[in-house]
Design an enzyme around this catalytic site. Structure first.
Site, mmCIF file in Angstrom:
data_model
loop_
_atom_site.group_PDB
_atom_site.id
_atom_site.type_symbol
_atom_site.label_atom_id
_atom_site.label_comp_id
_atom_site.label_asym_id
_atom_site.label_seq_id
_atom_site.Cartn_x
_atom_site.Cartn_y
_atom_site.Cartn_z
ATOM 1 N N SER A 24 0.825 -1.214 0.000
ATOM 2 C CA SER A 24 0.000 0.000 0.000
ATOM 3 C C SER A 24 0.857 1.261 0.000
ATOM 4 O O SER A 24 0.612 2.200 -0.769
ATOM 5 C CB SER A 24 -0.920 0.006 1.225
ATOM 6 O OG SER A 24 -1.811 -1.069 1.191
ATOM 7 N N ARG A 99 -14.560 -5.961 -11.611
ATOM 8 C CA ARG A 99 -14.480 -5.111 -10.408
ATOM 9 C C ARG A 99 -14.851 -3.671 -10.783
ATOM 10 O O ARG A 99 -14.269 -3.090 -11.697
ATOM 11 C CB ARG A 99 -13.080 -5.184 -9.788
ATOM 12 C CG ARG A 99 -12.725 -6.578 -9.312
ATOM 13 C CD ARG A 99 -11.303 -6.669 -8.779
ATOM 14 N NE ARG A 99 -11.151 -5.961 -7.506
ATOM 15 C CZ ARG A 99 -10.017 -5.933 -6.820
ATOM 16 N NH1 ARG A 99 -8.932 -6.553 -7.300
ATOM 17 N NH2 ARG A 99 -9.942 -5.279 -5.672
ATOM 18 N N GLN A 147 -9.400 3.118 -1.922
ATOM 19 C CA GLN A 147 -8.504 3.289 -3.077
ATOM 20 C C GLN A 147 -9.059 4.307 -4.067
ATOM 21 O O GLN A 147 -8.297 5.006 -4.729
ATOM 22 C CB GLN A 147 -8.267 1.938 -3.757
ATOM 23 C CG GLN A 147 -7.445 0.986 -2.903
ATOM 24 C CD GLN A 147 -7.319 -0.395 -3.511
ATOM 25 O OE1 GLN A 147 -7.749 -0.626 -4.646
ATOM 26 N NE2 GLN A 147 -6.754 -1.321 -2.777
ATOM 27 N N SER A 173 -12.623 2.702 6.145
ATOM 28 C CA SER A 173 -11.197 2.601 5.758
ATOM 29 C C SER A 173 -10.438 3.902 5.999
ATOM 30 O O SER A 173 -9.587 4.297 5.204
ATOM 31 C CB SER A 173 -11.067 2.173 4.286
ATOM 32 O OG SER A 173 -11.637 0.911 4.075
ATOM 33 N N ASP A 292 -8.498 -6.186 5.124
ATOM 34 C CA ASP A 292 -7.561 -7.155 4.545
ATOM 35 C C ASP A 292 -7.089 -8.209 5.541
ATOM 36 O O ASP A 292 -6.467 -9.198 5.136
ATOM 37 C CB ASP A 292 -6.345 -6.436 3.957
ATOM 38 C CG ASP A 292 -6.636 -5.824 2.599
ATOM 39 O OD1 ASP A 292 -7.655 -6.192 1.989
ATOM 40 O OD2 ASP A 292 -5.856 -4.968 2.147
ATOM 41 N N LYS A 319 -13.123 -7.646 -3.883
ATOM 42 C CA LYS A 319 -11.665 -7.808 -3.871
ATOM 43 C C LYS A 319 -11.256 -8.761 -5.004
ATOM 44 O O LYS A 319 -12.000 -8.999 -5.948
ATOM 45 C CB LYS A 319 -11.219 -8.324 -2.509
ATOM 46 C CG LYS A 319 -11.465 -7.344 -1.364
ATOM 47 C CD LYS A 319 -10.483 -6.196 -1.379
ATOM 48 C CE LYS A 319 -10.620 -5.317 -0.155
ATOM 49 N NZ LYS A 319 -9.609 -4.240 -0.112
ATOM 50 N N ARG A 323 -14.394 -12.456 -1.227
ATOM 51 C CA ARG A 323 -13.675 -13.111 -0.133
ATOM 52 C C ARG A 323 -14.605 -13.723 0.907
ATOM 53 O O ARG A 323 -14.250 -14.714 1.549
ATOM 54 C CB ARG A 323 -12.710 -12.118 0.532
ATOM 55 C CG ARG A 323 -11.483 -11.846 -0.327
ATOM 56 C CD ARG A 323 -10.538 -10.841 0.290
ATOM 57 N NE ARG A 323 -9.320 -10.751 -0.525
ATOM 58 C CZ ARG A 323 -8.401 -9.800 -0.386
ATOM 59 N NH1 ARG A 323 -8.562 -8.855 0.515
ATOM 60 N NH2 ARG A 323 -7.327 -9.796 -1.160
ATOM 61 N N LYS A 390 1.708 -11.860 -5.642
ATOM 62 C CA LYS A 390 1.003 -10.584 -5.797
ATOM 63 C C LYS A 390 1.429 -9.591 -4.734
ATOM 64 O O LYS A 390 1.574 -8.396 -5.008
ATOM 65 C CB LYS A 390 -0.505 -10.818 -5.742
ATOM 66 C CG LYS A 390 -1.332 -9.539 -5.808
ATOM 67 C CD LYS A 390 -2.809 -9.852 -5.824
ATOM 68 C CE LYS A 390 -3.653 -8.608 -5.623
ATOM 69 N NZ LYS A 390 -3.447 -7.575 -6.625
#
Length: 409
Positions: A24, A99, A147, A173, A292, A319, A323, A390
């Protein structure tokens, strides 16, 4: 690549692991360095996502393929929109084309960006023709992925008039928003965050600055999971970490006290120690500011045979995979009594864990790494285990350092 995992024979572990820089922080720092070339970066992440981000920032025209990197998709959308003369198509993996990106695109269009959809409305791939942006006021729903918000804030100092961003509703967030603002302030940009209004002043040039990226707290979470499932007396030291972190996932240090793990901060490092503290039969956590780590916590609770109720998980649906559904499927295979909604997860305690279950990873690095600590309790397989690259390419080697038996099949 399919792996067979068995935990270490000595469950009282003692070792030191060095973890790469935060993904991040790295991606934010890379974008700022592209806008302001006087910025240098140290301890940058060696993850696929950071490499894709760095590569994408160097492209001026043609196709930019960011594969599975959601952060890069959001950040580069803002970057290319604000760079006059750049003309690109931003695309990614099949999952990336599922997404949503519409909220960010609409916000950028409001500011004067020229963006069009190549295929489906609201989803990548998108065609971006960079513009000089002079408008400075825009609003976003406050409960969207941070984001989207950070994408706008990161380009804000390079815009002619900076940016006034209003967040409508209850903000989620927050730590990731504050991380972005802290990095802007570190390079000398004036910012304010009062109520639901964020302001970023324009800045034409910054003084030469070196941004030192802290190691990744999300990656640390898996060692918290291992420590929680290990015998009392276990000590795992991780570097390089700061007590005053910019990363929301540093809340791990508080959360894992519930599972008998104490965290001690040293000079650029943390030591995790498993105590003999009794773990509660039921645990509730609001993870709206640190989604996360939800997978890690859910697996930890199941491995300890205790229950949990996790809330604030609404962003997990979009995501790398859904998830919540992925956790439901894989933990059920292991014998868990689990239920999920579109924003919560509940596990009822059970002492039975099925052995030799093959965990599917759904192109999601966190599915592979979150389930790996369960090898402390049972033998298991991990399908498509290479997906960890990743965010944490050294993960399996670091587990071997802790004497996990890992065999490629």
């Amino acid at each position: 690549m399919k792996l067979h995992l068995t935990g270490p024979s000595n469950h009282q572990l003692k070792d030191t692991i060095t973890i790469t820089g935060s993904k991040s922080e790295s991606n934010r720092s890379l974008l700022l360095a592209a806008l302001f070339p006087d910025i240098k970066i140290e301890n940058i992440s060696n993850s696929d996502d950071a490499q894709v981000m760095a590569k994408g920032l160097k492209i001026s025209e043609g196709t930019v393929d960011i594969h599975h990197a959601g952060t890069a998709m959001r950040f580069l959308t803002g970057y290319f929109s604000s760079q006059e003369g750049k003309d690109v198509i931003l695309t990614g993996s099949k999952r990336m084309t599922e997404r949503p990106i519409k909220i960010l695109v609409e916000a950028l269009r409001t500011l004067g960006a020229e963006i069009s959809y190549v295929q489906d409305e609201g989803y990548p791939p998108i065609k971006i023709k960079g513009q000089r942006i002079v408008k400075d006021k825009v609003s976003l729903p406050a409960n969207v992925s941070s984001q989207y918000i950070s994408s706008l804030l990161l380009i804000a100092p390079s815009l002619d008039n900076g940016l006034e961003l209003e967040l409508v509703g209850k903000i989620t967030s927050v730590p990731y928003i504050k991380m972005t603002l802290a990095l802007l302030e570190e390079i000398g940009v004036e910012t304010s965050f009062e109520g639901n209004m964020i302001k970023v002043s324009p800045k034409a040039k910054v003084v030469p600055t070196t941004l030192v990226v802290e190691s990744d707290w999300s990656s640390a979470s898996y060692f918290y999971g291992i420590c929680a499932l290990a015998a009392p007396g276990t000590e795992i030291t991780l570097s390089a970490y700061k007590k005053k972190s910019l990363q929301g996932d540093s809340v791990l240090a508080d959360i894992y006290t519930a599972f008998g793990v104490e965290t001690t901060f040293g000079e650029n490092k943390v030591t995790l120690r498993k105590t003999d503290k009794k773990v509660l039969a039921a645990n509730e956590f609001d993870l709206a500011n640190a989604p996360d780590i939800a997978q890690t916590i859910a697996v930890t609770c199941f491995g300890l045979g205790v229950g949990c109720h996790l809330i604030g998980l609404h962003t997990l649906k979009i995501k790398e995979t859904d998830r919540l559904e992925a956790l439901h499927t894989e933990l059920s295979k292991l014998g868990a009594n689990i239920s999920v909604t579109d924003k919560t997860l509940t596990i009822v305690p059970t002492s039975e864990i099925n052995a030799d279950v093959a965990i599917d990873t759904y192109n999601d690095h966190r599915m592979a790494m979150a389930f790996a600590p369960l090898a402390m309790k049972t033998t298991l397989f991990v399908n498509d285990a290479e997906v960890v690259s990743k965010s944490y390419p050294d993960f399996w080697n670091d587990l071997k350092q802790l004497d996990f038996s890992i065999k490629e099949l």
